[in-house]
Design a protein around this motif. Structure first.
Motif, short mmCIF file in Angstrom:
data_model
loop_
_atom_site.label_atom_id
_atom_site.label_comp_id
_atom_site.label_asym_id
_atom_site.label_seq_id
_atom_site.Cartn_x
_atom_site.Cartn_y
_atom_site.Cartn_z
N SER A 93 -13.05 0.08 0.85
CA SER A 93 -12.57 -1.31 0.91
C SER A 93 -13.74 -2.27 1.05
O SER A 93 -13.78 -3.33 0.40
CB SER A 93 -11.59 -1.49 2.08
OG SER A 93 -10.43 -0.74 1.88
N SER A 132 -3.92 4.01 5.19
CA SER A 132 -3.50 3.85 3.80
C SER A 132 -4.63 3.28 2.95
O SER A 132 -4.64 3.44 1.72
CB SER A 132 -2.27 2.93 3.72
OG SER A 132 -2.55 1.66 4.28
N LEU A 133 -5.58 2.60 3.60
CA LEU A 133 -6.75 2.08 2.90
C LEU A 133 -8.00 2.66 3.55
O LEU A 133 -8.09 2.74 4.77
CB LEU A 133 -6.78 0.55 2.98
CG LEU A 133 -5.64 -0.20 2.28
CD1 LEU A 133 -5.73 -1.70 2.57
CD2 LEU A 133 -5.65 0.05 0.78
N THR A 166 -3.13 -0.40 -4.91
CA THR A 166 -3.33 -1.47 -3.93
C THR A 166 -4.77 -1.99 -3.98
O THR A 166 -5.02 -3.18 -3.80
CB THR A 166 -3.02 -0.97 -2.51
OG1 THR A 166 -1.71 -0.42 -2.48
CG2 THR A 166 -3.12 -2.10 -1.48
N TYR A 167 -5.71 -1.08 -4.25
CA TYR A 167 -7.11 -1.50 -4.33
C TYR A 167 -7.32 -2.49 -5.46
O TYR A 167 -8.09 -3.46 -5.33
CB TYR A 167 -8.01 -0.28 -4.54
CG TYR A 167 -8.12 0.62 -3.33
CD1 TYR A 167 -8.77 0.17 -2.18
CD2 TYR A 167 -7.58 1.90 -3.34
CE1 TYR A 167 -8.88 0.99 -1.06
CE2 TYR A 167 -7.69 2.73 -2.22
CZ TYR A 167 -8.33 2.27 -1.09
OH TYR A 167 -8.44 3.08 0.02
N ILE A 210 -6.69 -6.28 5.90
CA ILE A 210 -7.15 -5.05 5.25
C ILE A 210 -7.91 -4.18 6.24
O ILE A 210 -7.71 -2.96 6.30
CB ILE A 210 -8.03 -5.39 4.03
CG1 ILE A 210 -7.18 -5.99 2.91
CG2 ILE A 210 -8.77 -4.14 3.53
CD1 ILE A 210 -7.98 -6.59 1.78
N SER A 251 0.82 -1.21 0.00
CA SER A 251 0.00 0.00 0.00
C SER A 251 0.85 1.26 0.00
O SER A 251 0.50 2.28 -0.59
CB SER A 251 -0.94 0.00 1.21
OG SER A 251 -0.21 0.05 2.43
N THR A 252 2.03 1.17 0.65
CA THR A 252 2.93 2.32 0.67
C THR A 252 3.59 2.53 -0.68
O THR A 252 3.73 3.67 -1.15
CB THR A 252 4.04 2.10 1.74
OG1 THR A 252 3.43 1.94 3.02
CG2 THR A 252 4.99 3.28 1.78
#
Length: 216
Positions: A73, A67-68, A29-30, A58, A22-23
């Motif tokens: 999500s 980050s998410l 990332t999604y 997640i 994710s970073t």
């Protein structure tokens, strides 16, 4: 044997791997998590992909570093799970009978198919919902439903309900429990516990199957 070590490392440190992804990849990332959930539920050749543990991680990441996004999500993963099962249903409907006539097919475990059929005999259409929480069976259930010509209207209702319960329960559990200090400190152990608990129904079915064979 190296691939086994990599697989074990992936499952045991799923939180670290996903956090670094994710970073590094940001919004991409999604797409990655969407494809993992879609493939795990939609393709009978990929039942080994992380499901329950991935959703929990997640959820934990949505609370840990932001980050998410939690709401997005939940929506994205629910869509992936519903679409995955739907694709798997139609693959089973169109290709299942041909596949089942053959004894050995590369990358497809026929024992998993037969075990899933036993779930259907025991739970009927509710298998589509129950199987969401059972690794391997989760991947094969929509395939067998399509192969067995379950009415699509009936299937899609079970599919949607099962997907929403599965995704929301595990992602929200990760979101709320993942930030508890004792869970944060023992996150890898928690992931292993989730994997073990989710595999219990499969292990129980295997033991019952062996016992029934021995008793004959």
């Amino acid at each position: 044997m190296d691939w086994l070590k990599h697989a074990a490392d992936l499952f045991m440190h799923l939180d670290h791997h996903l956090a670094s992804i994710s970073t590094e990849y940001g919004a991409w990332t999604y797409l990655i998590i969407f494809l993992i959930v879609f493939c795990e539920t939609g393709l009978v050749v990929t039942p080994f992909l992380p499901g329950d543990s991935l959703l929990f991680v997640i959820g934990a990441l949505t609370a840990a570093n932001g980050s998410l996004n939690l709401e997005f999500s939940l929506f994205l993963l629910s869509a992936a799970a519903i679409l995955g099962d739907t694709v798997n249903y139609f693959i089973g409907h169109h290709m299942g009978p041909k596949i089942f006539r053959r004894e050995n097919i590369k990358y497809l475990n026929m024992d998993h198919l037969k075990r899933t059929e036993e779930f259907f005999k025991k739970y009927g259409g509710k298998t589509i919902i129950i199987a969401r929480f059972v690794p391997i069976i989760r991947t094969f259930a929509p395939f067998v439903a399509g192969m067995g010509n379950m009415a699509y209207a009936r299937f899609i209702s079970y599919n949607i309900v099962g997907a929403l319960i599965w995704v929301f329960s595990l992602v929200l559990a990760g979101h709320f429990f993942g930030k508890i200090p004792i869970v944060e400190k023992n996150f890898s152990k928690v992931i292993l516990l989730i994997i073990f608990v989710s595999l219990l129904p499969v292990l129980i079915e295997i033991l019952r199957h062996r016992q029934s064979k021995q008793s004959k």
